[in-house]
Design a protein around this motif. Structure first.
Motif, PDB file in Angstrom:
ATOM      1  N   ASN A  31      43.667  13.011  23.920  1.00 51.35           N
ATOM      2  CA  ASN A  31      42.968  13.393  25.140  1.00 51.35           C
ATOM      3  C   ASN A  31      42.824  14.903  25.276  1.00 51.35           C
ATOM      4  O   ASN A  31      42.543  15.415  26.359  1.00 51.35           O
ATOM      5  CB  ASN A  31      43.709  12.821  26.356  1.00 51.35           C
ATOM      6  N   GLY A  32      43.069  15.619  24.169  1.00 51.09           N
ATOM      7  CA  GLY A  32      42.893  17.064  24.173  1.00 51.09           C
ATOM      8  C   GLY A  32      43.984  17.827  24.902  1.00 51.09           C
ATOM      9  O   GLY A  32      43.752  18.922  25.399  1.00 51.09           O
ATOM     10  N   ILE A  33      45.179  17.239  24.964  1.00 52.74           N
ATOM     11  CA  ILE A  33      46.277  17.854  25.711  1.00 52.74           C
ATOM     12  C   ILE A  33      47.434  18.149  24.771  1.00 52.74           C
ATOM     13  O   ILE A  33      47.860  17.277  24.010  1.00 52.74           O
ATOM     14  CB  ILE A  33      46.758  16.933  26.846  1.00 52.74           C
ATOM     15  N   THR A  34      47.942  19.363  24.835  1.00 53.69           N
ATOM     16  CA  THR A  34      49.126  19.753  24.080  1.00 53.69           C
ATOM     17  C   THR A  34      50.157  20.298  25.049  1.00 53.69           C
ATOM     18  O   THR A  34      49.862  21.216  25.812  1.00 53.69           O
ATOM     19  CB  THR A  34      48.785  20.844  23.038  1.00 53.69           C
ATOM     20  N   LEU A  35      51.332  19.702  25.047  1.00 54.17           N
ATOM     21  CA  LEU A  35      52.444  20.212  25.834  1.00 54.17           C
ATOM     22  C   LEU A  35      53.390  20.881  24.837  1.00 54.17           C
ATOM     23  O   LEU A  35      54.115  20.209  24.109  1.00 54.17           O
ATOM     24  CB  LEU A  35      53.157  19.083  26.586  1.00 54.17           C
ATOM     25  N   PRO A  36      53.375  22.223  24.783  1.00 57.23           N
ATOM     26  CA  PRO A  36      54.130  22.925  23.753  1.00 57.23           C
ATOM     27  C   PRO A  36      55.639  22.713  23.817  1.00 57.23           C
ATOM     28  O   PRO A  36      56.317  22.831  22.813  1.00 57.23           O
ATOM     29  CB  PRO A  36      53.781  24.396  23.965  1.00 57.23           C
ATOM     30  N   SER A  37      56.167  22.363  24.976  1.00 55.66           N
ATOM     31  CA  SER A  37      57.610  22.184  25.112  1.00 55.66           C
ATOM     32  C   SER A  37      58.033  20.722  25.010  1.00 55.66           C
ATOM     33  O   SER A  37      59.192  20.398  25.262  1.00 55.66           O
ATOM     34  CB  SER A  37      58.087  22.727  26.463  1.00 55.66           C
ATOM     35  N   LEU A  38      57.114  19.830  24.671  1.00 53.76           N
ATOM     36  CA  LEU A  38      57.419  18.403  24.584  1.00 53.76           C
ATOM     37  C   LEU A  38      58.509  18.170  23.554  1.00 53.76           C
ATOM     38  O   LEU A  38      58.434  18.670  22.435  1.00 53.76           O
ATOM     39  CB  LEU A  38      56.153  17.628  24.197  1.00 53.76           C
ATOM     40  N   GLY A  39      59.536  17.442  23.929  1.00 53.35           N
ATOM     41  CA  GLY A  39      60.619  17.160  22.993  1.00 53.35           C
ATOM     42  C   GLY A  39      61.670  16.257  23.607  1.00 53.35           C
ATOM     43  O   GLY A  39      61.576  15.858  24.758  1.00 53.35           O
ATOM     44  N   LEU A  40      62.667  15.924  22.798  1.00 52.66           N
ATOM     45  CA  LEU A  40      63.762  15.100  23.278  1.00 52.66           C
ATOM     46  C   LEU A  40      64.756  15.958  24.047  1.00 52.66           C
ATOM     47  O   LEU A  40      65.033  17.092  23.662  1.00 52.66           O
ATOM     48  CB  LEU A  40      64.487  14.447  22.112  1.00 52.66           C
ATOM     49  N   ASP A  41      65.282  15.411  25.110  1.00 56.32           N
ATOM     50  CA  ASP A  41      66.372  16.051  25.832  1.00 56.32           C
ATOM     51  C   ASP A  41      67.654  15.611  25.125  1.00 56.32           C
ATOM     52  O   ASP A  41      68.142  14.498  25.321  1.00 56.32           O
ATOM     53  CB  ASP A  41      66.366  15.602  27.297  1.00 56.32           C
ATOM     54  N   LEU A  42      68.156  16.462  24.238  1.00 56.95           N
ATOM     55  CA  LEU A  42      69.274  16.087  23.374  1.00 56.95           C
ATOM     56  C   LEU A  42      70.529  15.661  24.121  1.00 56.95           C
ATOM     57  O   LEU A  42      71.171  14.681  23.724  1.00 56.95           O
ATOM     58  CB  LEU A  42      69.568  17.203  22.376  1.00 56.95           C
ATOM     59  N   PRO A  43      70.925  16.342  25.214  1.00 59.69           N
ATOM     60  CA  PRO A  43      72.116  15.855  25.929  1.00 59.69           C
ATOM     61  C   PRO A  43      71.974  14.403  26.399  1.00 59.69           C
ATOM     62  O   PRO A  43      72.927  13.643  26.372  1.00 59.69           O
ATOM     63  CB  PRO A  43      72.243  16.812  27.117  1.00 59.69           C
ATOM     64  N   SER A  44      70.775  13.993  26.787  1.00 62.09           N
ATOM     65  CA  SER A  44      70.595  12.609  27.239  1.00 62.09           C
ATOM     66  C   SER A  44      70.623  11.635  26.068  1.00 62.09           C
ATOM     67  O   SER A  44      70.946  10.468  26.229  1.00 62.09           O
ATOM     68  CB  SER A  44      69.294  12.458  28.027  1.00 62.09           C
ATOM     69  N   LEU A  45      70.306  12.114  24.885  1.00 63.08           N
ATOM     70  CA  LEU A  45      70.305  11.262  23.700  1.00 63.08           C
ATOM     71  C   LEU A  45      71.728  10.933  23.264  1.00 63.08           C
ATOM     72  O   LEU A  45      72.020   9.828  22.834  1.00 63.08           O
ATOM     73  CB  LEU A  45      69.544  11.946  22.555  1.00 63.08           C
ATOM     74  N   VAL A  46      72.636  11.892  23.390  1.00 62.61           N
ATOM     75  CA  VAL A  46      74.012  11.676  22.939  1.00 62.61           C
ATOM     76  C   VAL A  46      74.973  11.412  24.087  1.00 62.61           C
ATOM     77  O   VAL A  46      76.129  11.100  23.864  1.00 62.61           O
ATOM     78  CB  VAL A  46      74.523  12.880  22.099  1.00 62.61           C
ATOM     79  N   GLY A  47      74.485  11.542  25.317  1.00 59.53           N
ATOM     80  CA  GLY A  47      75.349  11.363  26.478  1.00 59.53           C
ATOM     81  C   GLY A  47      75.504   9.910  26.864  1.00 59.53           C
ATOM     82  O   GLY A  47      75.226   8.987  26.105  1.00 59.53           O
ATOM     83  N   HIS A  48      75.924   9.698  28.074  1.00 54.34           N
ATOM     84  CA  HIS A  48      76.191   8.353  28.588  1.00 54.34           C
ATOM     85  C   HIS A  48      75.044   7.844  29.461  1.00 54.34           C
ATOM     86  O   HIS A  48      75.271   7.128  30.427  1.00 54.34           O
ATOM     87  CB  HIS A  48      77.499   8.357  29.395  1.00 54.34           C
ATOM     88  N   TYR A  49      73.838   8.226  29.131  1.00 48.09           N
ATOM     89  CA  TYR A  49      72.670   7.782  29.894  1.00 48.09           C
ATOM     90  C   TYR A  49      72.206   6.441  29.354  1.00 48.09           C
ATOM     91  O   TYR A  49      72.305   6.170  28.172  1.00 48.09           O
ATOM     92  CB  TYR A  49      71.534   8.800  29.775  1.00 48.09           C
ATOM     93  N   ARG A  50      71.658   5.628  30.225  1.00 48.71           N
ATOM     94  CA  ARG A  50      71.133   4.331  29.786  1.00 48.71           C
ATOM     95  C   ARG A  50      69.942   4.527  28.878  1.00 48.71           C
ATOM     96  O   ARG A  50      69.806   3.865  27.871  1.00 48.71           O
ATOM     97  CB  ARG A  50      70.748   3.482  30.998  1.00 48.71           C
ATOM     98  N   LEU A  51      69.068   5.450  29.243  1.00 44.79           N
ATOM     99  CA  LEU A  51      67.884   5.728  28.433  1.00 44.79           C
ATOM    100  C   LEU A  51      67.784   7.229  28.186  1.00 44.79           C
ATOM    101  O   LEU A  51      67.896   8.017  29.124  1.00 44.79           O
ATOM    102  CB  LEU A  51      66.612   5.264  29.155  1.00 44.79           C
ATOM    103  N   PRO A  52      67.544   7.625  26.941  1.00 42.86           N
ATOM    104  CA  PRO A  52      67.338   9.056  26.656  1.00 42.86           C
ATOM    105  C   PRO A  52      66.097   9.576  27.372  1.00 42.86           C
ATOM    106  O   PRO A  52      65.168   8.819  27.661  1.00 42.86           O
ATOM    107  CB  PRO A  52      67.151   9.101  25.141  1.00 42.86           C
ATOM    108  N   LEU A  53      66.099  10.865  27.654  1.00 41.61           N
ATOM    109  CA  LEU A  53      64.981  11.498  28.351  1.00 41.61           C
ATOM    110  C   LEU A  53      64.078  12.224  27.369  1.00 41.61           C
ATOM    111  O   LEU A  53      64.546  12.803  26.394  1.00 41.61           O
ATOM    112  CB  LEU A  53      65.511  12.500  29.381  1.00 41.61           C
ATOM    113  N   ILE A  54      62.797  12.204  27.654  1.00 35.87           N
ATOM    114  CA  ILE A  54      61.839  13.029  26.935  1.00 35.87           C
ATOM    115  C   ILE A  54      61.472  14.164  27.871  1.00 35.87           C
ATOM    116  O   ILE A  54      61.051  13.930  29.010  1.00 35.87           O
ATOM    117  CB  ILE A  54      60.595  12.226  26.516  1.00 35.87           C
TER     118      ILE A  54
END
Length: 77
Positions: A31-54
């Motif tokens: 759709n012609g959109i670039t979000l330069p900071s798009l990425g995984l939120d690493l603390p949520s990936l390894v933490g105790h969250y039910r779902l990791p955050l983007i």
């Protein structure tokens, strides 16, 4: 691009999360959109969250306007 089922109560594995991030990036790019900071939120990936955050991150006002336009157009479908 993979067809992804919605998340369930299970914790997704990191590969699945990465695929979803790539799918989102691809959809935005289509759709012609670039979000330069798009990425995984690493603390949520390894933490105790039910779902990791983007992390969508920051974008300039032009990109925010384009994203708004695309989302509003999709909402009317």
């Amino acid at each position: 691009m993979h067809d992804h089922a919605p998340y369930t109560d299970r914790t997704p594995d990191p590969e699945d999360v990465g695929e979803r991030l790539e799918a989102l990036q691809g959809a935005l790019h289509a759709n012609g959109i670039t979000l330069p900071s798009l990425g995984l939120d690493l603390p949520s990936l390894v933490g105790h969250y039910r779902l990791p955050l983007i992390a969508l991150g920051n974008c300039n006002v032009e990109t925010a306007g384009r994203l708004t336009e695309v989302l509003l157009k999709a909402a009317v479908r």
